[in-house]
Write a protein that holds these residues in place. Structure first.
Motif, PDB file in Angstrom:
ATOM      1  N   GLU A  18       0.189  -1.902   6.938  1.00  0.00           N
ATOM      2  CA  GLU A  18      -0.203  -1.130   6.226  1.00  0.00           C
ATOM      3  C   GLU A  18      -1.364  -2.174   5.378  1.00  0.00           C
ATOM      4  O   GLU A  18      -1.554  -1.758   4.069  1.00  0.00           O
ATOM      5  CB  GLU A  18       0.330  -0.269   5.339  1.00  0.00           C
ATOM      6  CG  GLU A  18       1.168   0.807   6.089  1.00  0.00           C
ATOM      7  CD  GLU A  18       0.095   1.822   6.473  1.00  0.00           C
ATOM      8  OE1 GLU A  18      -1.158   1.804   6.104  1.00  0.00           O
ATOM      9  OE2 GLU A  18       0.321   2.904   6.962  1.00  0.00           O
ATOM     10  N   TYR A  19      -2.092  -3.122   5.950  1.00  0.00           N
ATOM     11  CA  TYR A  19      -3.046  -3.768   5.514  1.00  0.00           C
ATOM     12  C   TYR A  19      -4.584  -2.953   5.757  1.00  0.00           C
ATOM     13  O   TYR A  19      -5.163  -2.462   5.241  1.00  0.00           O
ATOM     14  CB  TYR A  19      -3.156  -5.269   5.786  1.00  0.00           C
ATOM     15  CG  TYR A  19      -4.258  -6.015   5.409  1.00  0.00           C
ATOM     16  CD1 TYR A  19      -4.243  -6.297   4.039  1.00  0.00           C
ATOM     17  CD2 TYR A  19      -5.036  -6.440   6.206  1.00  0.00           C
ATOM     18  CE1 TYR A  19      -5.304  -7.183   3.474  1.00  0.00           C
ATOM     19  CE2 TYR A  19      -6.094  -7.548   5.675  1.00  0.00           C
ATOM     20  CZ  TYR A  19      -6.062  -7.821   4.407  1.00  0.00           C
ATOM     21  OH  TYR A  19      -7.198  -8.653   3.990  1.00  0.00           O
ATOM     22  N   PHE A  63       4.907  -8.922  -1.308  1.00  0.00           N
ATOM     23  CA  PHE A  63       3.931  -9.666  -2.564  1.00  0.00           C
ATOM     24  C   PHE A  63       4.427  -8.959  -3.621  1.00  0.00           C
ATOM     25  O   PHE A  63       4.842  -8.115  -4.139  1.00  0.00           O
ATOM     26  CB  PHE A  63       2.379  -8.827  -2.146  1.00  0.00           C
ATOM     27  CG  PHE A  63       1.972  -9.295  -0.824  1.00  0.00           C
ATOM     28  CD1 PHE A  63       1.526 -10.569  -0.807  1.00  0.00           C
ATOM     29  CD2 PHE A  63       2.106  -8.448   0.444  1.00  0.00           C
ATOM     30  CE1 PHE A  63       0.826 -10.837   0.442  1.00  0.00           C
ATOM     31  CE2 PHE A  63       1.736  -9.196   1.569  1.00  0.00           C
ATOM     32  CZ  PHE A  63       0.976 -10.277   1.651  1.00  0.00           C
ATOM     33  N   LEU A  80     -11.827  -7.137  -0.192  1.00  0.00           N
ATOM     34  CA  LEU A  80     -10.969  -6.504   0.483  1.00  0.00           C
ATOM     35  C   LEU A  80     -11.231  -5.834   1.920  1.00  0.00           C
ATOM     36  O   LEU A  80     -10.675  -6.241   2.812  1.00  0.00           O
ATOM     37  CB  LEU A  80     -10.040  -5.492  -0.275  1.00  0.00           C
ATOM     38  CG  LEU A  80      -8.570  -5.706  -0.674  1.00  0.00           C
ATOM     39  CD1 LEU A  80      -8.118  -4.584  -1.301  1.00  0.00           C
ATOM     40  CD2 LEU A  80      -7.643  -6.224   0.439  1.00  0.00           C
ATOM     41  N   LEU A 130      -3.220   6.403  -3.074  1.00  0.00           N
ATOM     42  CA  LEU A 130      -1.914   5.723  -4.020  1.00  0.00           C
ATOM     43  C   LEU A 130      -1.779   4.241  -3.828  1.00  0.00           C
ATOM     44  O   LEU A 130      -1.772   3.750  -2.816  1.00  0.00           O
ATOM     45  CB  LEU A 130      -0.579   6.405  -3.324  1.00  0.00           C
ATOM     46  CG  LEU A 130       0.750   6.056  -4.025  1.00  0.00           C
ATOM     47  CD1 LEU A 130       0.834   6.443  -5.586  1.00  0.00           C
ATOM     48  CD2 LEU A 130       1.896   6.331  -3.184  1.00  0.00           C
ATOM     49  N   CYS A 131      -2.145   3.477  -4.942  1.00  0.00           N
ATOM     50  CA  CYS A 131      -2.300   2.306  -4.933  1.00  0.00           C
ATOM     51  C   CYS A 131      -1.060   1.379  -4.329  1.00  0.00           C
ATOM     52  O   CYS A 131      -1.333   0.891  -3.396  1.00  0.00           O
ATOM     53  CB  CYS A 131      -2.622   1.690  -6.230  1.00  0.00           C
ATOM     54  SG  CYS A 131      -2.957  -0.138  -6.453  1.00  0.00           S
ATOM     55  N   HIS A 132       0.270   1.584  -5.033  1.00  0.00           N
ATOM     56  CA  HIS A 132       1.381   0.905  -4.424  1.00  0.00           C
ATOM     57  C   HIS A 132       2.471   2.002  -4.028  1.00  0.00           C
ATOM     58  O   HIS A 132       2.459   3.195  -4.657  1.00  0.00           O
ATOM     59  CB  HIS A 132       1.863  -0.037  -5.581  1.00  0.00           C
ATOM     60  CG  HIS A 132       1.034  -1.223  -5.935  1.00  0.00           C
ATOM     61  ND1 HIS A 132       0.639  -1.531  -7.204  1.00  0.00           N
ATOM     62  CD2 HIS A 132       0.258  -2.041  -5.073  1.00  0.00           C
ATOM     63  CE1 HIS A 132      -0.035  -2.486  -7.096  1.00  0.00           C
ATOM     64  NE2 HIS A 132      -0.290  -2.940  -5.949  1.00  0.00           N
ATOM     65  N   ALA A 164       0.858  -1.237  -0.041  1.00  0.00           N
ATOM     66  CA  ALA A 164       0.015  -0.038  -0.029  1.00  0.00           C
ATOM     67  C   ALA A 164       0.777   1.236  -0.051  1.00  0.00           C
ATOM     68  O   ALA A 164       1.838   1.140   0.587  1.00  0.00           O
ATOM     69  CB  ALA A 164      -0.875   0.047   1.382  1.00  0.00           C
ATOM     70  N   GLY A 165       0.406   2.172  -0.609  1.00  0.00           N
ATOM     71  CA  GLY A 165       0.943   3.392  -0.733  1.00  0.00           C
ATOM     72  C   GLY A 165       1.211   4.120   0.503  1.00  0.00           C
ATOM     73  O   GLY A 165       2.263   5.125   0.790  1.00  0.00           O
ATOM     74  N   LYS A 171     -10.233  -7.211   5.551  1.00  0.00           N
ATOM     75  CA  LYS A 171      -9.749  -6.255   6.272  1.00  0.00           C
ATOM     76  C   LYS A 171     -10.564  -6.270   7.848  1.00  0.00           C
ATOM     77  O   LYS A 171      -9.793  -6.285   8.914  1.00  0.00           O
ATOM     78  CB  LYS A 171      -9.608  -5.010   5.758  1.00  0.00           C
ATOM     79  CG  LYS A 171      -8.600  -5.045   4.751  1.00  0.00           C
ATOM     80  CD  LYS A 171      -8.322  -3.611   4.068  1.00  0.00           C
ATOM     81  CE  LYS A 171      -7.357  -3.827   2.967  1.00  0.00           C
ATOM     82  NZ  LYS A 171      -6.478  -2.693   2.769  1.00  0.00           N
ATOM     83  N   SER A 230      -7.454 -11.454  -1.530  1.00  0.00           N
ATOM     84  CA  SER A 230      -6.407 -10.699  -2.037  1.00  0.00           C
ATOM     85  C   SER A 230      -5.155 -11.387  -1.555  1.00  0.00           C
ATOM     86  O   SER A 230      -5.034 -12.180  -0.605  1.00  0.00           O
ATOM     87  CB  SER A 230      -6.252  -9.471  -1.590  1.00  0.00           C
ATOM     88  OG  SER A 230      -5.930  -9.320  -0.260  1.00  0.00           O
ATOM     89  N   SER A 231      -4.050 -11.179  -2.403  1.00  0.00           N
ATOM     90  CA  SER A 231      -2.735 -12.008  -1.947  1.00  0.00           C
ATOM     91  C   SER A 231      -2.572 -11.651  -0.644  1.00  0.00           C
ATOM     92  O   SER A 231      -1.830 -12.412   0.202  1.00  0.00           O
ATOM     93  CB  SER A 231      -1.743 -11.183  -2.813  1.00  0.00           C
ATOM     94  OG  SER A 231      -1.865 -11.764  -4.137  1.00  0.00           O
ATOM     95  N   GLY A 232      -2.840 -10.238  -0.075  1.00  0.00           N
ATOM     96  CA  GLY A 232      -2.641  -9.812   1.232  1.00  0.00           C
ATOM     97  C   GLY A 232      -3.040 -10.705   2.396  1.00  0.00           C
ATOM     98  O   GLY A 232      -2.490 -11.086   3.219  1.00  0.00           O
ATOM     99  N   PHE A 233      -4.393 -10.988   2.139  1.00  0.00           N
ATOM    100  CA  PHE A 233      -5.178 -12.043   2.943  1.00  0.00           C
ATOM    101  C   PHE A 233      -4.601 -13.376   2.975  1.00  0.00           C
ATOM    102  O   PHE A 233      -4.194 -13.954   4.342  1.00  0.00           O
ATOM    103  CB  PHE A 233      -6.655 -12.092   2.842  1.00  0.00           C
ATOM    104  CG  PHE A 233      -7.311 -12.710   3.809  1.00  0.00           C
ATOM    105  CD1 PHE A 233      -7.768 -12.086   4.931  1.00  0.00           C
ATOM    106  CD2 PHE A 233      -7.826 -14.040   3.576  1.00  0.00           C
ATOM    107  CE1 PHE A 233      -8.624 -12.676   5.915  1.00  0.00           C
ATOM    108  CE2 PHE A 233      -8.410 -14.584   4.640  1.00  0.00           C
ATOM    109  CZ  PHE A 233      -8.968 -14.207   5.749  1.00  0.00           C
TER     110      PHE A 233
HETATM  111  O1  C5P Z   1      -1.665  -5.231  -5.521  1.00  0.00           O
HETATM  112  P1  C5P Z   1      -1.127  -6.424  -4.729  1.00  0.00           P
HETATM  113  O2  C5P Z   1      -1.744  -7.493  -4.730  1.00  0.00           O
HETATM  114  O3  C5P Z   1       0.513  -6.786  -5.204  1.00  0.00           O
HETATM  115  O4  C5P Z   1      -0.728  -6.001  -3.375  1.00  0.00           O
HETATM  116  C1  C5P Z   1      -0.333  -6.886  -2.203  1.00  0.00           C
HETATM  117  C2  C5P Z   1      -1.438  -6.834  -1.097  1.00  0.00           C
HETATM  118  O5  C5P Z   1      -1.371  -5.893  -0.321  1.00  0.00           O
HETATM  119  C3  C5P Z   1      -2.840  -6.811  -1.704  1.00  0.00           C
HETATM  120  O6  C5P Z   1      -3.346  -8.172  -2.325  1.00  0.00           O
HETATM  121  C4  C5P Z   1      -3.627  -6.428  -0.468  1.00  0.00           C
HETATM  122  O7  C5P Z   1      -3.868  -7.281   0.261  1.00  0.00           O
HETATM  123  C5  C5P Z   1      -2.689  -5.345   0.172  1.00  0.00           C
HETATM  124  N1  C5P Z   1      -2.881  -3.906  -0.403  1.00  0.00           N
HETATM  125  C6  C5P Z   1      -3.639  -3.160   0.374  1.00  0.00           C
HETATM  126  N2  C5P Z   1      -3.835  -1.710   0.029  1.00  0.00           N
HETATM  127  C7  C5P Z   1      -3.217  -1.077  -1.195  1.00  0.00           C
HETATM  128  C8  C5P Z   1      -2.430  -2.028  -1.994  1.00  0.00           C
HETATM  129  C9  C5P Z   1      -2.082  -3.332  -1.421  1.00  0.00           C
HETATM  130  O8  C5P Z   1      -4.544  -3.585   1.392  1.00  0.00           O
HETATM  131  N3  C5P Z   1      -3.469   0.032  -1.404  1.00  0.00           N
END
Ligand code: C5P
Length: 323
Positions: A259-260, A127, A289, A269-271, A106-107, A293, A239-242
């Motif tokens: 930062e989840y 990730f 998501l 900001l996405c990333h 996350a940004g 969360k 998501s990959s995060g979970f």
């Molecule tokens: O976008 P990507 O899947 O590569 O990011 C890895 C993980 O980080 C996501 O699957 C999500 O769980 C978490 N994430 C988030 N908020 C963001 C970007 C990513 O929670 N802005």
């Protein structure tokens, strides 16, 4: 910001999202691309302990072991790593990790100065294509495991075979199969073709631990999210995060997630490594998501001040939870 504060309390609903994200969510529910039909019950008021025990018992970490068709006929029993992921680190350290960090992309992690704290953990999970180079101060530079979705393997843009971020670490790939987990259908039509690149990589680098998550594991995680949510969640994989958080709860005694659940630095900001802005990255459109969360916050054992300042959640490893 009020939505973020609600997340800190673990109480959210789709109605709190912008109309654009609500519409996107509804389209995914209507198209039901993976043919999800949830047969379980709904118990959205379980306690944290009950929730932890359900996750521990229902969602057992599982990777493709090559013993099932069509993989057995293709010789995958000898292609996959000989040690299962759950045992990989037990052999080296006599037990799994004590402390682990899960670093989302996350940004909001920019300007956090969390790098040293993150690197002090025994193992660090990252990730997809998230880099550490040039971002060490905020995200650290240690990587133990990287979870990658099938797009990383399938799309040449990511330079999976040559980029250094995929070397000298453990790799765990995943791709959504149909909800009914028909492995034949999955093998012939994955979301993005990961099987060819996986086989090639295994042959070239047999000593690098590289696993594919079993799709039944991914959908079992989804079932637990839906079973503990009153609303209908998106019928798409978590998501990959979970997935990464739950994976580390299976390997570690304690897990810190960064930062989840967004901190006060929350941003569209996405990333942290790309100048692309979209609230869907944090709140979800395709992935459920927001509900993921909320579930994680319900089992968070750390104080709210950790969330505010560090975007940090503290979770117990499954080996420490007595059910
Ligand atoms: O976008 P990507 O899947 O590569 O990011 C890895 C993980 O980080 C996501 O699957 C999500 O769980 C978490 N994430 C988030 N908020 C963001 C970007 C990513 O929670 N802005």
């Amino acid at each position: 910001i009020s939505l973020i504060k609600r997340l800190w309390k673990g109480r959210v609903s789709a109605g709190m999202l912008s109309l654009r994200l609500q519409r996107a969510m509804k389209e995914y529910v209507n198209s039901n691309k993976h043919h999800v039909s949830y047969k379980g019950n709904r118990k959205p008021t379980q306690s944290a302990k009950e929730l932890l025990c359900e996750l521990k018992n229902q969602a057992r970490l599982r990777t493709v072991d090559g013993l099932e068709q069509p993989f057995s006929s293709l010789g995958w029993a000898r292609l996959v790593p000989s040690l299962p992921l759950e045992q990989l680190y037990k052999k080296e350290n006599k037990r799994s990790f004590k402390t682990c960090a899960v670093v989302t992309s996350a940004g909001a992690i920019l300007r956090s100065r969390l790098g040293k704290e993150i690197d002090a953990h025994d193992a660090v999970l990252r990730f997809n294509a998230a880099p550490t180079e040039d971002y060490e101060r905020d995200v650290g530079n240690k990587t133990t495991i990287r979870i990658i979705n099938s797009q990383i393997l399938a799309n040449p843009r990511h330079r999976f075979n040559t980029s250094s971020i995929y070397k000298n670490i453990t790799l765990v790939a995943w791709d959504p199969a149909p909800y009914a987990v028909n492995l034949h259908k999955w093998y012939t039509s994955p979301d993005y073709n990961l099987f060819g690149p996986y086989m090639e990589h295994r042959k070239l680098h047999p000593d690098q631990p590289f696993y594919i998550l079993h799709p039944s594991y991914v959908w079992q995680l989804w079932d637990v999210i839906q079973g503990n949510t009153e609303e209908d969640i998106q019928p798409n994989p978590p998501s990959s995060g979970f997935i990464g958080i739950l994976l580390m709860m299976a390997l570690c005694e304690q897990v810190h997630v960064y930062e989840y659940i967004p901190s006060m630095r929350q941003t569209d900001l996405c990333h942290y490594h790309e100048t692309y802005y979209d609230a869907a990255c944090t709140l979800g459109a395709y992935h459920p998501l927001l509900y993921e969360k909320s579930l994680i916050q319900r089992i968070n054992m750390g104080p709210v001040s950790d969330l505010e300042r560090k975007g940090r959640v503290t979770l117990p490893g499954f080996s420490t939870v007595n059910c």
